[in-house]
Design a protein around this motif. Sequence first.
Motif, PDB file in Angstrom:
ATOM      1  N   PHE A   1     -36.134  37.622  25.306  1.00 28.09           N
ATOM      2  CA  PHE A   1     -35.456  37.027  25.977  1.00 28.09           C
ATOM      3  C   PHE A   1     -35.784  38.122  27.362  1.00 28.09           C
ATOM      4  N   ALA A   2     -36.782  38.466  27.442  1.00 21.75           N
ATOM      5  CA  ALA A   2     -37.669  39.447  29.006  1.00 21.75           C
ATOM      6  C   ALA A   2     -38.509  38.219  29.612  1.00 21.75           C
ATOM      7  N   LYS A   3     -38.103  37.212  28.409  1.00 22.75           N
ATOM      8  CA  LYS A   3     -39.304  35.758  29.614  1.00 22.75           C
ATOM      9  C   LYS A   3     -38.312  34.878  30.706  1.00 22.75           C
ATOM     10  N   GLY A   4     -36.884  35.263  30.587  1.00 27.13           N
ATOM     11  CA  GLY A   4     -36.349  34.354  31.462  1.00 27.13           C
ATOM     12  C   GLY A   4     -36.063  32.969  30.826  1.00 27.13           C
ATOM     13  N   TRP A   5     -35.570  32.317  31.478  1.00 29.61           N
ATOM     14  CA  TRP A   5     -34.524  31.077  30.272  1.00 29.61           C
ATOM     15  C   TRP A   5     -35.667  29.392  30.223  1.00 29.61           C
ATOM     16  N   LEU A   6     -36.333  29.269  30.856  1.00 26.39           N
ATOM     17  CA  LEU A   6     -37.231  28.370  30.763  1.00 26.39           C
ATOM     18  C   LEU A   6     -38.549  28.581  29.813  1.00 26.39           C
ATOM     19  N   TRP A   7     -38.143  26.918  28.704  1.00 25.84           N
ATOM     20  CA  TRP A   7     -39.085  27.603  27.808  1.00 25.84           C
ATOM     21  C   TRP A   7     -40.350  27.201  27.704  1.00 25.84           C
ATOM     22  N   THR A   8     -41.183  26.655  28.741  1.00 26.49           N
ATOM     23  CA  THR A   8     -41.918  26.171  29.272  1.00 26.49           C
ATOM     24  C   THR A   8     -42.821  27.513  29.879  1.00 26.49           C
TER      25      THR A   8
ATOM     26  N   GLY B   1     -41.755  30.979  28.156  1.00 29.89           N
ATOM     27  CA  GLY B   1     -41.809  31.524  26.606  1.00 29.89           C
ATOM     28  C   GLY B   1     -40.329  31.851  26.721  1.00 29.89           C
ATOM     29  N   GLY B   2     -39.702  30.785  27.384  1.00 33.05           N
ATOM     30  CA  GLY B   2     -38.538  31.847  27.636  1.00 33.05           C
ATOM     31  C   GLY B   2     -37.011  31.510  26.452  1.00 33.05           C
ATOM     32  N   VAL B   3     -36.183  31.705  26.644  1.00 36.05           N
ATOM     33  CA  VAL B   3     -34.915  31.331  25.498  1.00 36.05           C
ATOM     34  C   VAL B   3     -34.731  29.906  25.551  1.00 36.05           C
ATOM     35  N   GLN B   4     -34.386  29.094  26.181  1.00 35.43           N
ATOM     36  CA  GLN B   4     -34.647  27.689  26.670  1.00 35.43           C
ATOM     37  C   GLN B   4     -34.218  26.702  25.117  1.00 35.43           C
ATOM     38  N   TYR B   5     -35.011  26.261  24.449  1.00 36.81           N
ATOM     39  CA  TYR B   5     -35.772  25.791  23.389  1.00 36.81           C
ATOM     40  C   TYR B   5     -34.578  26.527  22.101  1.00 36.81           C
TER      41      TYR B   5
END
Length: 278
Positions: free
Chosen positions: A94-101, A103-107
């Motif tokens: 969660f701390a990595k943000g939204w974008l999956w590129t 490492g975020g949670v989008q995917y």
Amino acid sequence: MNARTAPSPLIAWAARLYRPLEPYAYTLIRVATGAIFIPHGVQKLFLGGAHTVATFGLGALELVGGLLLVLGILVRPIAALLIVDALMVISANFAKGWLWTRGGVQYHTFLLGMCLALAIGGPGRYAMGYWPKLALDASLKPLNDRLLALGYALARVWFALLILPSGYEKVFENGAARIAAGNVLKTGFYPPMFWAWVVALLEFVGMILLALGLGTRLVAFMMAIELGVIVLTIQAPNGWFWTSRGTEFALILFLVCIAFVIGGGGRYSLDRRLGREF
């Protein structure tokens, strides 16, 4: 997705292509969602990805659970367990943000939505097993059909809302210029700014239409083309796993788009309400 209540097609010859496939749309979502978990289970169990008892357990869940979803066995309880799996990954990143590129949670937010859709809709019409056994009880068949339609609608809306922020960024925050100088140029589409705006409007206006279920097949077809290009020209050289910016995320998005192409908007859509569709 019932022939008796299906909207009239705007293009009659196209309907002859997709009508026979329409009942398989939800099944494709179920199979694609299950299949995407299997390589992660294999990686954890057999390729050194698991280092604790907990991660071995998650690997077993992803491998066995993914296979059971593909086969349509115990779909609702397996989907519920995989929801927990997805939530654990989301909380860890969660701390990595939204974008999956990045490492975020989008995917995993996308996978969460597909598992929620399966937990509601169940196995669907083409499966080896049912849980609970609603489909075997004729008196509950209308409920089962309604739950399946709700699950399909949730998958469609969740997909659209997941892509919509990317479209917003491209339209309103100079993202179109960014991708024109980057991925669009890399794929060889000219003029790059024109195609960047095609992508931007598809991911913004198109996703609003997809969420509403208006022009569903046309929007999903265009989105499937975009995702196919992304898989083949941008992500294929990076391998499979999302952690290396590989093909798995764009590929499952592509397969779910194909499900919307063949299944249309479904029972809960403006296409169905208006009685007309592509």
